[in-house]
Design an enzyme around this catalytic site. Structure first.
Site, PDB file in Angstrom:
ATOM      1  N   ALA A 214       0.847  -1.207   0.000  1.00 17.56           N
ATOM      2  CA  ALA A 214       0.000   0.000   0.000  1.00 17.56           C
ATOM      3  C   ALA A 214       0.871   1.241   0.000  1.00 17.56           C
ATOM      4  O   ALA A 214       2.099   1.154  -0.116  1.00 17.56           O
ATOM      5  CB  ALA A 214      -0.908  -0.016   1.227  1.00 17.56           C
ATOM      6  N   ASN A 215       0.265   2.410   0.077  1.00 18.74           N
ATOM      7  CA  ASN A 215       1.013   3.663   0.231  1.00 18.74           C
ATOM      8  C   ASN A 215       0.221   4.593   1.142  1.00 18.74           C
ATOM      9  O   ASN A 215      -0.862   4.249   1.606  1.00 18.74           O
ATOM     10  CB  ASN A 215       1.309   4.300  -1.137  1.00 18.74           C
ATOM     11  N   ARG A 216       0.763   5.778   1.379  1.00 13.91           N
ATOM     12  CA  ARG A 216       0.190   6.659   2.408  1.00 13.91           C
ATOM     13  C   ARG A 216      -0.950   7.555   1.911  1.00 13.91           C
ATOM     14  O   ARG A 216      -1.409   8.430   2.635  1.00 13.91           O
ATOM     15  CB  ARG A 216       1.279   7.583   2.964  1.00 13.91           C
ATOM     16  N   ALA A 280      -3.196   7.196  -6.006  1.00 14.43           N
ATOM     17  CA  ALA A 280      -1.811   6.714  -5.915  1.00 14.43           C
ATOM     18  C   ALA A 280      -1.873   5.201  -6.127  1.00 14.43           C
ATOM     19  O   ALA A 280      -1.972   4.422  -5.174  1.00 14.43           O
ATOM     20  CB  ALA A 280      -1.233   7.070  -4.563  1.00 14.43           C
TER      21      ALA A 280
END
Ligand code: PMT
Length: 411
Positions: A214-216, A280
């Site tokens: 995942a990402n932020r 994203a």
């Protein structure tokens, strides 16, 4: 109690010099609790009645007052102050301010902004009853009404001067809020009839039943864009990765987890007039998703995780020869060489614009930074060049992008 009409809207509040200026403090609070941002402009006389400190603290913005302040003119300028507002409220409007407005005078910041404005204007007069009923003031009111200026009040009642009563009291803050709501709701919808697809948030790419890549990304920027486009009348469909924020009002939402689900959802929503890719999206996913939770290697050292590339959703849409939306806007999240890397994405992904933002820890954006936080500073890249926008809230970035979409789709 955020209201759809006010959410993300920017109200320029011009405070004139009258005793009723104290009510403007409450007006600021009422507008902000409904989701509007309030940018205050005070006349010199207004500062005799309420302090710029109180006004600025309640507005959480700088108070503008001096047409000849070199710093203000350099940072924002009276033309930008006028143009960036969704609407302008003059409260209290004194007889003097009304007279200047009616005659097109522009010898201080408040009147210069009013003369440069193309946003709708609401005037809340406040003055002594004799001044209000004077033929000169009534002539000015008629002139202003003919110019398209809206009025709220004045109300009748006791005046600040002992023993005086009559028409001249400024309308109450909630009456001004109601009049501003009517004004904003009556604005033309430049994106009415347009279908727009927006992506937002991260994607989660499963490794096994309990782990994922995942990402932020929080979805704040993409969701704000969807909401701003909807406020301009577009039929917006948001494809959102897993986020903890709520769905924007008046927007249809498809919730997805992975890049491939996001791609399928976007493709199913085409054709559209425009598409904005703020998500994203994970560039890679695990080559195989384990059916059971992966176990440690048992002393054999760290495991490797073979990855495979995800489909590039923006490139797939931007480079279409058939059924491409008339306007395709991508984002670029970079930690270095913002212009170089963003520019390369503009060409490679077939976008009309790339909104490049610096997501590195030293971007200078406080709090959680660009990814996850509430503020952004972007460079808008297009084949015509690069335009740097100053740091602003994600809602303001969204408002400005929505205005750009409206402008481009009108061409
Ligand atoms: O969500 P927030 O916390 O508010 O943060 C906002 C943000 C930083 C996520 C947002 O402003 C932003 O920059 N979004 C794009 C993030 C990104 O993935 O950028 P990128 O440079 O990796 O991708 C470039 C463009 O291609 C993006 O429009 C992206 O949506 C798109 N893309 C990327 C990979 C992929 N497989 N498919 C895509 O469509």
């Amino acid at each position: 109690m955020i209201e759809q009409t006010f959410a993300g809207r920017s109200v320029l509040l011009i405070i004139g010099g009258g005793i009723a200026a104290y009510k403007s403090l409450d007006l600021i609070r009422r507008l902000r609790e409904r989701g509007a941002s309030v940018r205050p402009v005070m006349t010199a006389a207004a500062a005799e009645f309420v302090t710029p400190l109180s006004v600025g603290a309640l507005a959480a913005d700088k108070v503008f007052s001096d047409l000849f302040d070199r710093e203000d003119e350099h940072d924002v300028g009276h033309i930008r102050l006028a143009r960036e507002a969704d609407c302008i409220a003059v409260a209290p409007a004194t007889a003097d301010l009304m007279a200047k407005m009616a005659n097109g005078l522009a010898n201080d910041l408040a009147t210069a902004v009013l003369l440069a404005a193309d946003a709708p204007i609401l005037v809340a007069p406040a003055m002594n009853p004799a001044m209000w009923s004077h033929p000169a003031t009534q002539r000015n009111r008629e002139t202003l009404e003919m110019d398209g200026v809206a009025f709220v009040g004045p109300n009748s009642g006791e005046m600040a001067e002992a023993g005086e009563a009559g028409a001249g009291r400024m309308a109450e803050p909630l009456e001004i809020v109601a009049a501003l709501r009517d004004l904003l709701d009556s604005l033309p919808m430049p994106l009415a009839g347009k279908r727009i697809v927006v992506t937002s948030g991260p994607t989660h790419e499963p490794i096994d039943p309990v782990r994922y890549i995942a990402n932020r990304s929080s979805g704040k920027q993409g969701h704000a864009v969807a909401a701003a486009l909807a406020r301009l009348g577009a039929a917006v469909h948001l494809v959102s990765g897993p986020v903890t924020i709520g769905d924007p009002a008046d927007v249809e939402v498809t919730h997805v987890q992975t890049a491939r689900e996001m791609r399928d959802a976007v493709e199913a929503l085409l054709p559209a007039d425009a598409a904005v890719f703020a998500a994203a999206v994970a560039d890679w996913r695990a080559q195989t998703e384990a059916g059971e939770k992966l176990k440690k290697a048992g002393g054999k050292g760290p495991e490797t995780l073979p990855l495979t590339e995800n489909p590039d959703i923006l490139a797939g849409v931007g480079n279409r020869t058939k059924g491409r939306p008339a306007l395709v806007i991508g984002f670029a999240a970079e930690t270095e060489k913002l212009l170089e890397h963003g520019g390369a994405k503009l060409a490679r992904k077939g976008a009309d614009y790339i909104v490049a933002n610096d997501v590195s820890p030293d971007s200078g954006i406080g709090g959680e930074g660009v990814m996850g936080g509430d503020r952004n500073r972007i460079v808008l890249l297009s084949p015509d060049g690069a335009a740097e926008w100053p740091e602003m809230s994600k809602d303001e970035v969204a408002e400005r992008l929505a205005a750009l979409v409206a402008e481009r789709l009108a061409e």
